[in-house]
Design a protein around this motif. Structure first.
Motif, PDB file in Angstrom:
ATOM      1  N   VAL A   9       1.161  -1.042  -0.342  1.00  0.00           N
ATOM      2  CA  VAL A   9       0.094   0.323  -0.301  1.00  0.00           C
ATOM      3  C   VAL A   9       0.786   1.287  -0.118  1.00  0.00           C
ATOM      4  O   VAL A   9       0.664   2.192  -0.839  1.00  0.00           O
ATOM      5  CB  VAL A   9      -1.154  -0.082   1.168  1.00  0.00           C
ATOM      6  N   ALA A  10       1.810   0.792   1.234  1.00  0.00           N
ATOM      7  CA  ALA A  10       2.941   2.059   0.888  1.00  0.00           C
ATOM      8  C   ALA A  10       3.388   2.362  -0.285  1.00  0.00           C
ATOM      9  O   ALA A  10       3.692   4.319  -0.921  1.00  0.00           O
ATOM     10  CB  ALA A  10       3.691   1.887   1.674  1.00  0.00           C
ATOM     11  N   ARG A  11       3.878   1.804  -0.753  1.00  0.00           N
ATOM     12  CA  ARG A  11       4.387   1.922  -2.424  1.00  0.00           C
ATOM     13  C   ARG A  11       3.958   2.381  -3.063  1.00  0.00           C
ATOM     14  O   ARG A  11       4.242   3.166  -4.255  1.00  0.00           O
ATOM     15  CB  ARG A  11       5.097   0.378  -2.857  1.00  0.00           C
ATOM     16  N   VAL A  12       2.482   1.510  -3.607  1.00  0.00           N
ATOM     17  CA  VAL A  12       1.364   2.263  -4.512  1.00  0.00           C
ATOM     18  C   VAL A  12       1.094   3.574  -4.365  1.00  0.00           C
ATOM     19  O   VAL A  12       0.808   4.644  -5.440  1.00  0.00           O
ATOM     20  CB  VAL A  12       0.443   1.792  -4.628  1.00  0.00           C
ATOM     21  N   ALA A  13       1.210   4.016  -2.294  1.00  0.00           N
ATOM     22  CA  ALA A  13       0.705   5.326  -2.535  1.00  0.00           C
ATOM     23  C   ALA A  13       1.769   6.380  -2.156  1.00  0.00           C
ATOM     24  O   ALA A  13       1.669   7.675  -2.418  1.00  0.00           O
ATOM     25  CB  ALA A  13      -0.228   5.463  -1.304  1.00  0.00           C
ATOM     26  N   GLY A  14       2.735   5.632  -2.802  1.00  0.00           N
ATOM     27  CA  GLY A  14       3.849   6.922  -2.768  1.00  0.00           C
ATOM     28  C   GLY A  14       4.089   7.264  -1.241  1.00  0.00           C
ATOM     29  O   GLY A  14       5.162   8.696  -1.047  1.00  0.00           O
ATOM     30  N   THR A  15       4.305   6.842  -0.581  1.00  0.00           N
ATOM     31  CA  THR A  15       4.503   6.955   1.296  1.00  0.00           C
ATOM     32  C   THR A  15       5.367   6.368   1.891  1.00  0.00           C
ATOM     33  O   THR A  15       5.303   4.771   1.012  1.00  0.00           O
ATOM     34  CB  THR A  15       3.045   7.610   1.843  1.00  0.00           C
ATOM     35  N   SER A  16       4.660   6.295   2.493  1.00  0.00           N
ATOM     36  CA  SER A  16       5.526   5.447   3.639  1.00  0.00           C
ATOM     37  C   SER A  16       4.523   4.493   4.964  1.00  0.00           C
ATOM     38  O   SER A  16       3.424   4.781   4.604  1.00  0.00           O
ATOM     39  CB  SER A  16       6.411   6.253   4.768  1.00  0.00           C
ATOM     40  N   THR A  17       5.473   3.191   5.092  1.00  0.00           N
ATOM     41  CA  THR A  17       4.556   2.043   5.760  1.00  0.00           C
ATOM     42  C   THR A  17       4.160   3.075   7.103  1.00  0.00           C
ATOM     43  O   THR A  17       2.440   2.377   7.581  1.00  0.00           O
ATOM     44  CB  THR A  17       4.660   0.953   6.526  1.00  0.00           C
ATOM     45  N   ALA A  18       4.605   4.034   8.264  1.00  0.00           N
ATOM     46  CA  ALA A  18       3.651   4.265   9.052  1.00  0.00           C
ATOM     47  C   ALA A  18       2.779   5.499   8.698  1.00  0.00           C
ATOM     48  O   ALA A  18       1.821   5.592   9.474  1.00  0.00           O
ATOM     49  CB  ALA A  18       4.972   5.399   9.648  1.00  0.00           C
ATOM     50  N   VAL A  19       3.231   6.504   7.275  1.00  0.00           N
ATOM     51  CA  VAL A  19       1.864   7.042   7.046  1.00  0.00           C
ATOM     52  C   VAL A  19       0.097   5.885   7.148  1.00  0.00           C
ATOM     53  O   VAL A  19      -0.507   6.431   6.815  1.00  0.00           O
ATOM     54  CB  VAL A  19       2.094   7.465   6.199  1.00  0.00           C
ATOM     55  N   VAL A  20       0.521   4.915   6.253  1.00  0.00           N
ATOM     56  CA  VAL A  20      -0.727   4.054   6.421  1.00  0.00           C
ATOM     57  C   VAL A  20      -1.344   3.994   7.945  1.00  0.00           C
ATOM     58  O   VAL A  20      -1.691   3.609   6.929  1.00  0.00           O
ATOM     59  CB  VAL A  20       0.153   2.930   5.899  1.00  0.00           C
ATOM     60  N   SER A  21       0.604   3.071   8.145  1.00  0.00           N
ATOM     61  CA  SER A  21      -0.523   2.964   9.126  1.00  0.00           C
ATOM     62  C   SER A  21      -1.352   3.830  10.123  1.00  0.00           C
ATOM     63  O   SER A  21      -2.287   3.381  10.762  1.00  0.00           O
ATOM     64  CB  SER A  21       0.618   2.689  10.098  1.00  0.00           C
ATOM     65  N   TYR A  22      -0.890   5.151  10.200  1.00  0.00           N
ATOM     66  CA  TYR A  22      -1.781   6.249  10.349  1.00  0.00           C
ATOM     67  C   TYR A  22      -3.064   6.379  10.456  1.00  0.00           C
ATOM     68  O   TYR A  22      -3.578   7.179  10.729  1.00  0.00           O
ATOM     69  CB  TYR A  22      -0.657   7.610  10.642  1.00  0.00           C
ATOM     70  N   VAL A  23      -3.403   6.414   8.656  1.00  0.00           N
ATOM     71  CA  VAL A  23      -4.651   6.864   7.827  1.00  0.00           C
ATOM     72  C   VAL A  23      -5.318   4.893   8.138  1.00  0.00           C
ATOM     73  O   VAL A  23      -6.769   5.158   9.093  1.00  0.00           O
ATOM     74  CB  VAL A  23      -4.513   6.247   6.618  1.00  0.00           C
ATOM     75  N   LEU A  46      -5.773  -2.064  -4.064  1.00  0.00           N
ATOM     76  CA  LEU A  46      -5.372  -3.991  -4.270  1.00  0.00           C
ATOM     77  C   LEU A  46      -5.954  -4.238  -3.022  1.00  0.00           C
ATOM     78  O   LEU A  46      -5.261  -5.314  -3.276  1.00  0.00           O
ATOM     79  CB  LEU A  46      -4.115  -3.339  -3.396  1.00  0.00           C
ATOM     80  N   GLY A  47      -6.741  -3.540  -2.571  1.00  0.00           N
ATOM     81  CA  GLY A  47      -8.113  -5.277  -1.688  1.00  0.00           C
ATOM     82  C   GLY A  47      -7.037  -5.185  -0.314  1.00  0.00           C
ATOM     83  O   GLY A  47      -7.240  -6.182  -0.037  1.00  0.00           O
ATOM     84  N   TYR A  48      -6.374  -4.548   0.184  1.00  0.00           N
ATOM     85  CA  TYR A  48      -6.087  -4.204   2.093  1.00  0.00           C
ATOM     86  C   TYR A  48      -6.880  -4.889   2.917  1.00  0.00           C
ATOM     87  O   TYR A  48      -7.418  -3.884   3.143  1.00  0.00           O
ATOM     88  CB  TYR A  48      -5.036  -3.178   1.935  1.00  0.00           C
ATOM     89  N   ARG A  49      -6.021  -5.631   3.588  1.00  0.00           N
ATOM     90  CA  ARG A  49      -7.470  -6.279   4.252  1.00  0.00           C
ATOM     91  C   ARG A  49      -6.635  -6.056   5.825  1.00  0.00           C
ATOM     92  O   ARG A  49      -5.393  -6.406   6.080  1.00  0.00           O
ATOM     93  CB  ARG A  49      -7.871  -7.265   4.412  1.00  0.00           C
ATOM     94  N   PRO A  50      -6.540  -5.096   6.553  1.00  0.00           N
ATOM     95  CA  PRO A  50      -5.465  -4.867   7.308  1.00  0.00           C
ATOM     96  C   PRO A  50      -5.860  -5.585   8.528  1.00  0.00           C
ATOM     97  O   PRO A  50      -7.352  -6.181   9.134  1.00  0.00           O
ATOM     98  CB  PRO A  50      -5.907  -3.606   8.049  1.00  0.00           C
ATOM     99  N   ASN A  51      -4.757  -5.894   9.501  1.00  0.00           N
ATOM    100  CA  ASN A  51      -4.733  -7.441  10.314  1.00  0.00           C
ATOM    101  C   ASN A  51      -5.530  -7.119  11.251  1.00  0.00           C
ATOM    102  O   ASN A  51      -5.235  -5.767  12.733  1.00  0.00           O
ATOM    103  CB  ASN A  51      -3.363  -7.448  11.054  1.00  0.00           C
ATOM    104  N   ARG A  52      -6.418  -6.899  11.463  1.00  0.00           N
ATOM    105  CA  ARG A  52      -7.095  -6.655  13.164  1.00  0.00           C
ATOM    106  C   ARG A  52      -6.335  -6.875  14.232  1.00  0.00           C
ATOM    107  O   ARG A  52      -6.632  -6.173  15.181  1.00  0.00           O
ATOM    108  CB  ARG A  52      -8.670  -6.782  12.829  1.00  0.00           C
ATOM    109  N   VAL A  53      -5.811  -8.464  14.390  1.00  0.00           N
ATOM    110  CA  VAL A  53      -5.445  -8.850  16.402  1.00  0.00           C
ATOM    111  C   VAL A  53      -4.020  -7.668  15.617  1.00  0.00           C
ATOM    112  O   VAL A  53      -3.876  -7.016  16.938  1.00  0.00           O
ATOM    113  CB  VAL A  53      -5.031  -9.516  15.367  1.00  0.00           C
ATOM    114  N   ALA A  54      -3.772  -7.758  15.322  1.00  0.00           N
ATOM    115  CA  ALA A  54      -2.129  -6.448  14.814  1.00  0.00           C
ATOM    116  C   ALA A  54      -2.634  -4.611  15.875  1.00  0.00           C
ATOM    117  O   ALA A  54      -2.131  -4.713  16.547  1.00  0.00           O
ATOM    118  CB  ALA A  54      -1.425  -6.512  13.808  1.00  0.00           C
ATOM    119  N   GLN A  55      -3.284  -4.758  15.266  1.00  0.00           N
ATOM    120  CA  GLN A  55      -4.521  -3.043  15.389  1.00  0.00           C
ATOM    121  C   GLN A  55      -5.061  -3.583  16.446  1.00  0.00           C
ATOM    122  O   GLN A  55      -4.821  -2.652  17.560  1.00  0.00           O
ATOM    123  CB  GLN A  55      -5.608  -3.064  14.481  1.00  0.00           C
TER     124      GLN A  55
END
Length: 336
Positions: A9-23, A46-55
């Motif tokens: 997701v970070a690669r396609v959005a052109g940002t960092s994984t941290a920013v993806v996490s904040y969103v 991409l059809g990304y599904r966040p890991n709810r357990v990790a969240q």
């Protein structure tokens, strides 16, 4: 197909994984609107599904609530569970439901299971607030516990209930107002916990008859809570040579079983027998005839229970909340 990751997701959005996490987690740091839009678009693409357990581990919050009911097959408890589910969804929570089947050990099993899942709170329609399944769990674990439909054992307990005694007194007074010399109580009992709603409804029936100076002895018939088994008890009651002319049923399910028994025996309702129930389940409107009953603010009670669970110790310190119970007049009592 490889699992889509936060890195993708970070690669396609052109940002960092941290920013993806904040969103994804809506914080803890703010994200510019344009960047947020790019991340959400990448998630969708991409059809990304966040890991709810990790969240949940990161936030120390699962967004889960647990609820235990006696039997979700019964229309009243099904409606109550649905109302709690809707209220939980309004707060962004998912609801897990377990059926105790009126057994303390099953209730304790679900309480332990839900606590093991780190639920954010418990809403319990318990058999008895003094049962080993409940006592001490909220103290030992710190998970908020709110009783629904059942009064707390102590005055400081957190519970959301209806005015069962007042509602029963009102509907029995209504039956007496039709000129009946007695009103039989079907399904009532004083053998349950004093905190049980059926105990309160039985007490309301007793109070109404005592106010009218009418006898109560021999005019109470215990019955199962489900309509099928209640039907068998109702057949025996209505086949008696001294059968009553009016019956108050402590639940609508019992009343529907009794209406069927009356029909089986050729007893006309309301011409030969006046009937009233309690709960105002959906089927009360289409019962044969439409059932006079008592309604409780089920949606409001469910919402209050969820708000108490999620509202913090200050909210729960308020203790019990009692909602009014109101008479709903239909044809089964003899009214037009």
């Amino acid at each position: 197909m490889a699992r889509v990751t936060r890195d993708d997701v970070a690669r396609v959005a052109g940002t960092s994984t941290a920013v993806v996490s904040y969103v994804i987690n809506d914080g803890p740091r703010p994200v510019a609107a344009a960047t947020r839009a790019r991340v959400l678009a990448a998630v969708e693409e991409l059809g990304y599904r966040p890991n709810r357990v990790a969240q949940a581990m990161a936030r120390r919050r699962t967004d889960l609530l647990g609820m235990v009911v006696p039997d979700a097959r019964q229309p009243f408890f099904a409606g109550l569970a649905h109302a709690v589910e809707q209220a939980a969804a309004e707060h962004g929570r998912l609801l897990l439901i377990g059926n105790s089947d009126y057994a303390d050990e099953r209730e304790a099993h679900y309480i332990r299971a839900f606590l093991g899942m780190q639920v954010d709170g418990l809403v319990l329609v318990t058999q008895d607030p003094a049962t080993p399944g409940l006592t001490g769990f909220d103290v030992a674990d710190g998970t908020p516990v709110v009783l629904l439909h059942h009064r707390a054992e102590s005055t400081g307990g957190v519970a959301v209930v209806a005015d069962d005694q007042g509602g029963a007194r009102e509907v029995v007074r209504h039956l007496l107002g039709h000129g009946h010399a007695e009103v039989h109580c079907f399904g009532g009992t004083l053998a349950l916990s004093p905190h049980d709603p059926v105990t309160g409804r039985t007490a309301g029936w007793l109070a109404a008859l005592e106010e009218a100076g009418l006898p109560t002895e021999g005019r109470l018939t215990p019955a199962p809570f489900d309509r099928v088994r209640a039907h068998a008890e109702a057949l025996a009651l209505l086949a008696r040579p001294d059968r009553p002319s009016a019956v108050f049923c402590t639940t609508d399910d019992q009343a529907i079983g009794l209406l069927r028994a009356a029909d089986d025996l050729g007893i006309r309702v309301p011409e030969d027998l006046a009937v009233a129930g309690f709960d105002d389940i959906a089927e009360a409107v289409i019962a044969g005839p439409a059932l006079t009953t008592v309604t409780t603010a089920q949606d409001e009670m469910a919402r209050a229970a969820v708000e108490l669970v999620l509202g913090g110790p200050e909210r729960r310190a308020q203790g019990a909340r009692t909602f009014p119970a109101q008479l709903v007049v239909r044809r089964s009592c003899g009214c037009p």
